[in-house]
Structures are given as structure tokens and as C-alpha cells.
Motif scaffolding. Structure first.
Motif, PDB file in Angstrom:
ATOM      1  N   GLN A  17      40.237  49.516  63.077  1.00  7.70           N
ATOM      2  CA  GLN A  17      39.067  49.505  62.195  1.00  7.70           C
ATOM      3  C   GLN A  17      38.692  48.111  61.697  1.00  7.70           C
ATOM      4  N   PRO A  18      39.647  47.240  61.343  1.00  4.17           N
ATOM      5  CA  PRO A  18      39.250  45.896  60.890  1.00  4.17           C
ATOM      6  C   PRO A  18      38.673  45.016  62.005  1.00  4.17           C
ATOM      7  N   TYR A  19      38.794  45.453  63.260  1.00  2.00           N
ATOM      8  CA  TYR A  19      38.395  44.596  64.383  1.00  2.00           C
ATOM      9  C   TYR A  19      37.118  45.053  65.080  1.00  2.00           C
ATOM     10  N   VAL A  20      36.509  46.129  64.620  1.00  2.00           N
ATOM     11  CA  VAL A  20      35.267  46.601  65.237  1.00  2.00           C
ATOM     12  C   VAL A  20      34.134  46.509  64.224  1.00  2.00           C
ATOM     13  N   THR A  21      32.903  46.467  64.725  1.00  2.00           N
ATOM     14  CA  THR A  21      31.744  46.221  63.862  1.00  2.00           C
ATOM     15  C   THR A  21      31.425  47.395  62.953  1.00  2.00           C
ATOM     16  N   SER A  22      31.709  48.606  63.380  1.00  2.00           N
ATOM     17  CA  SER A  22      31.439  49.776  62.539  1.00  2.00           C
ATOM     18  C   SER A  22      32.660  50.671  62.536  1.00  2.00           C
ATOM     19  N   GLY A  23      33.005  51.151  61.376  1.00  2.00           N
ATOM     20  CA  GLY A  23      34.230  51.924  61.253  1.00  2.00           C
ATOM     21  C   GLY A  23      34.012  53.339  60.765  1.00  2.00           C
ATOM     22  N   MET A  24      35.045  53.900  60.152  1.00  2.00           N
ATOM     23  CA  MET A  24      35.043  55.299  59.775  1.00  2.00           C
ATOM     24  C   MET A  24      34.695  55.467  58.292  1.00  2.00           C
ATOM     25  N   PHE A  25      33.859  56.465  58.003  1.00  2.00           N
ATOM     26  CA  PHE A  25      33.517  56.816  56.634  1.00  2.00           C
ATOM     27  C   PHE A  25      33.651  58.326  56.493  1.00  2.00           C
ATOM     28  N   TRP A  26      34.379  58.774  55.486  1.00  2.00           N
ATOM     29  CA  TRP A  26      34.617  60.203  55.345  1.00  2.00           C
ATOM     30  C   TRP A  26      33.980  60.759  54.083  1.00  2.00           C
ATOM     31  N   GLU A  27      33.881  62.101  54.063  1.00  2.00           N
ATOM     32  CA  GLU A  27      33.313  62.815  52.934  1.00  2.00           C
ATOM     33  C   GLU A  27      34.009  64.175  52.816  1.00  2.00           C
ATOM     34  N   LYS A  28      33.788  64.855  51.710  1.00  2.00           N
ATOM     35  CA  LYS A  28      34.348  66.192  51.510  1.00  2.00           C
ATOM     36  C   LYS A  28      33.279  67.234  51.835  1.00  2.00           C
ATOM     37  N   VAL A  29      33.636  68.181  52.714  1.00  2.00           N
ATOM     38  CA  VAL A  29      32.747  69.290  53.067  1.00  2.00           C
ATOM     39  C   VAL A  29      33.540  70.579  52.921  1.00  2.00           C
ATOM     40  N   ASN A  30      33.108  71.427  51.992  1.00  2.00           N
ATOM     41  CA  ASN A  30      33.811  72.681  51.714  1.00  2.00           C
ATOM     42  C   ASN A  30      35.301  72.446  51.416  1.00  2.00           C
ATOM     43  N   GLY A  31      35.550  71.369  50.700  1.00  2.00           N
ATOM     44  CA  GLY A  31      36.925  71.068  50.305  1.00  2.00           C
ATOM     45  C   GLY A  31      37.761  70.386  51.368  1.00  2.00           C
ATOM     46  N   LYS A  32      37.176  70.154  52.555  1.00  2.00           N
ATOM     47  CA  LYS A  32      37.925  69.518  53.634  1.00  2.00           C
ATOM     48  C   LYS A  32      37.410  68.107  53.880  1.00  2.00           C
ATOM     49  N   LYS A  33      38.323  67.221  54.204  1.00  2.00           N
ATOM     50  CA  LYS A  33      37.954  65.844  54.512  1.00  2.00           C
ATOM     51  C   LYS A  33      37.449  65.765  55.947  1.00  2.00           C
ATOM     52  N   VAL A  34      36.208  65.332  56.113  1.00  2.00           N
ATOM     53  CA  VAL A  34      35.639  65.125  57.448  1.00  2.00           C
ATOM     54  C   VAL A  34      34.961  63.763  57.469  1.00  2.00           C
ATOM     55  N   TYR A  35      34.784  63.232  58.652  1.00  2.00           N
ATOM     56  CA  TYR A  35      34.190  61.904  58.784  1.00  2.00           C
ATOM     57  C   TYR A  35      32.683  62.014  58.943  1.00  2.00           C
ATOM     58  N   ALA A  36      31.962  61.261  58.108  1.00  2.00           N
ATOM     59  CA  ALA A  36      30.507  61.222  58.206  1.00  2.00           C
ATOM     60  C   ALA A  36      30.064  60.265  59.295  1.00  2.00           C
ATOM     61  N   ASN A  37      30.934  59.324  59.621  1.00  2.00           N
ATOM     62  CA  ASN A  37      30.621  58.325  60.649  1.00  2.00           C
ATOM     63  C   ASN A  37      31.924  57.852  61.267  1.00  2.00           C
ATOM     64  N   ALA A  38      31.915  57.690  62.576  1.00  2.00           N
ATOM     65  CA  ALA A  38      33.099  57.166  63.256  1.00  2.00           C
ATOM     66  C   ALA A  38      32.768  55.899  64.028  1.00  2.00           C
ATOM     67  N   GLY A  39      31.544  55.396  63.884  1.00  2.00           N
ATOM     68  CA  GLY A  39      31.155  54.155  64.545  1.00  2.00           C
ATOM     69  C   GLY A  39      31.352  54.196  66.045  1.00  2.00           C
ATOM     70  N   VAL A  40      32.007  53.178  66.585  1.00  2.00           N
ATOM     71  CA  VAL A  40      32.199  53.085  68.032  1.00  2.00           C
ATOM     72  C   VAL A  40      33.221  54.088  68.551  1.00  2.00           C
ATOM     73  N   PHE A  41      33.896  54.782  67.647  1.00  2.00           N
ATOM     74  CA  PHE A  41      34.870  55.786  68.087  1.00  2.00           C
ATOM     75  C   PHE A  41      34.231  57.166  68.268  1.00  2.00           C
ATOM     76  N   ARG A  42      32.924  57.255  68.066  1.00  2.00           N
ATOM     77  CA  ARG A  42      32.212  58.528  68.226  1.00  2.00           C
ATOM     78  C   ARG A  42      31.544  58.588  69.597  1.00  2.00           C
ATOM     79  N   CYS A  43      31.974  59.547  70.418  1.00  2.00           N
ATOM     80  CA  CYS A  43      31.328  59.766  71.713  1.00  2.00           C
ATOM     81  C   CYS A  43      30.213  60.796  71.548  1.00  2.00           C
ATOM     82  N   PRO A  44      29.010  60.529  72.040  1.00  2.00           N
ATOM     83  CA  PRO A  44      27.911  61.487  71.887  1.00  2.00           C
ATOM     84  C   PRO A  44      28.123  62.789  72.650  1.00  2.00           C
ATOM     85  N   SER A  45      29.081  62.823  73.558  1.00  2.00           N
ATOM     86  CA  SER A  45      29.366  64.048  74.313  1.00  2.00           C
ATOM     87  C   SER A  45      30.579  64.804  73.784  1.00  2.00           C
TER      88      SER A  45
END
Length: 266
Positions: free
Chosen positions: A101-129
Motif C-alpha cells: 500500500q505505501p508503494y502504489v498510487t492508490s490504496g485501500m479505504f474501508w467502511e462499515k456496511v451492516n456492521g461488517k468491514k468492507v472496502y470502499a476502494n481497493a485502487g490498483v488491487f481491484r480487478c473489474p472482472s
């Protein structure tokens, strides 16, 4: 009024005349034919865009990986193959997306959804497929069912950290293929990053790739992956045939430690 001129009321009637049933059917037929022709083209274009985005992600991850290795003695990250950072932190382990995460331009951001931790953004680690998992048996290491895997783990990709076994030849001994093997030492099990110098063919050794369990991709009649996006040890990324991807995962490393490699981590 001039001879031959058209009465305005008559002209209005002509212009206001609607389509006949035959004309409407002809128009509908033309639209249907055009849709049949254009739909595959648009679908292919959309999938091509997803492939391009995924490969771009992998190249950026490759650049971040190189910077990480420059800071850590030219060794690959001591990370697990995939899963949620929270799950592995309780077991004193780390994920690739967490370490890079410190070495890539965009990283991970998480949020709470229905009491569970999920990521709102994964940057370059998110595959559109990334389609997520549908099988409860695959929901391991913090992966949640019913959402893209990056949403519950922060990454869509598998890091080839553990022993890669050639499942097409069950009698073949498991070779040294791990980039971050789990070793049995005197102080217990631990992950150790492999040195870059032990990669015999960096242009052929896979580092990360699409995991077919949750990626929508081409498949062969025998339910094998036809193509897979792959990041190689030298930093380049490309879409390769499934058989070539398997071979890249199984590229052996030269022996560099004396401990016993463990194939899986419970």
C-alpha cells in the motif's frame, strides 16, 4: 391562392399521418438486426476495456513491488496468497495489498456496511472482472460471499506465495515454486520472502494473477481457464493462455533455504 398550391389543412393531415403497421414492423426488424450485429461488438469492447484496466493495475503493482524489494533486501514480500488483512493480522501474517500500500498510487479505504468491514476502494488491487464467490466452501481467510472479493479483502488478485502444485499431474513431487513460502523453523511456522536472485527466468515466473474462482473469464469446455492476466517477476504484465499461466506459476526457483516448506496454512 395560386393554382396547384396545397391547402394548409391538407398538408397538416399528410404530415401528421402515423406509421402503418407494415412500416412499424419493418423498423422493428431493422432495429433487431442491428442489435444482433452490434451487441457482440459492444460486449467484446467492454471486456477488452476490463482486460486493459486489469493489466494496467498489474503493471502498477509490479512497479510498487520493485520499490518494496529495493527497500527489503531484494526479497519478495513475506505475504500470504490472498485473504483479508484483518483475518491474517490475528495470525501474525500479512497480505500483499497491505505490504504494498505505501508503494502504489492508490490504496485501500474501508467502511462499515451492516456492521461488517468492507472496502470502499481497493485502487490498483481491484480487478473489474472480480465477480465474487458463490460457493460457501471458498469463503475462507476473511472472504465474504455475495460481493466482489476486493470488497471484503482489499484485493482481487492471488499472490503466488505458497507452494504451487501441478494438479494436472498428481504424482509429480511439489517443486520449490513459492515466492513467500511458509517454512517450518525452530521458532514455529513463518513466511519468508524469496530472494529475487533465485528466479531463474524472471520473464516467465508469475507473481500475481486472476484467480478463476472469482474472476469472470473465458473457459474451455473442460471448465479450465482459457486466458488469464498475469504479472511476471520482471515487472511486465500480459494476458496469456491458461496453460501458459499454469506453467508460469509452476516455474521453479533455485533452492535458497534449508527449512521444510509447508503447502498450506491453517
Amino acid at each position: 391562392m395560386q393554382v396547384g398550391s396545397v391547402n394548409s389543412k391538407e398538408l397538416l393531415k399528410r404530415t401528421a399521418r402515423g406509421f402503418t403497421l407494415v412500416e412499424l414492423l419493418v423498423v422493428m426488424m431493422v432495429v433487431a438486426v442491428l442489435g444482433t450485429i452490434l451487441f457482440p461488438v459492444l460486449t467484446k469492447s467492454k471486456e477488452t476495456a476490463k482486460i486493459s484496466e486489469c493489466l494496467s493495475n498489474m503493471r502498477q503493482i509490479g512497479a510498487g513491488l520493485r520499490m518494496y524489494m529495493d527497500d527489503y533486501g531484494d526479497r519478495f514480500p513475506s505475504a500470504v496468497s490472498f485473504g483479508s488483512p484483518d483475518y491474517w493480522q490475528t495470525r501474525n501474517r500479512h497480505t500483499l495489498q497491505e505490504l504494498l500500500q505505501p508503494y502504489v498510487t492508490s490504496g485501500m479505504f474501508w467502511e462499515k456496511v451492516n456492521g461488517k468491514k468492507v472496502y470502499a476502494n481497493a485502487g490498483v488491487f481491484r480487478c473489474p472482472s472480480d465477480t465474487g464467490v458463490t460457493d460457501n466452501n471458498i469463503c475462507a481467510y476473511g472472504i465474504q460471499k455475495g460481493m466482489p472479493v476486493w470488497r471484503s479483502t482489499g484485493s482481487s488478485y492471488e499472490y503466488y506465495a505458497s507452494v504451487q502444485e501441478d494438479w494436472t499431474h498428481s504424482n509429480v513431487a511439489v517443486p520449490w515454486t513459492s515466492l513467500s513460502p511458509l517454512l517450518a523453523g525452530t521458532s514455529g511456522k513463518q513466511r519468508v520472502g524469496a530472494p529475487y536472485k533465485c528466479i531463474t527466468y524472471p520473464t516467465k515466473k508469475a507473481v500475481i494473477g486472476d484467480l478463476c474462482l472469482w474472476h469472470l473469464g473465458d473457459q474451455t469446455p473442460d471448465n479450465c481457464v482459457a486466458y488469464s492476466n498475469t504479472l511476471f517477476a520482471d515487472g511486465h504484465a500480459s494476458r496469456v493462455r491458461g496453460t501458459d499461466h499454469l506453467e508460469a506459476r509452476l516455474q521453479q526457483l533455485s533452492r535458497w533455504h534449508t527449512a521444510t516448506e509447508i503447502s498450506s496454512e491453517k
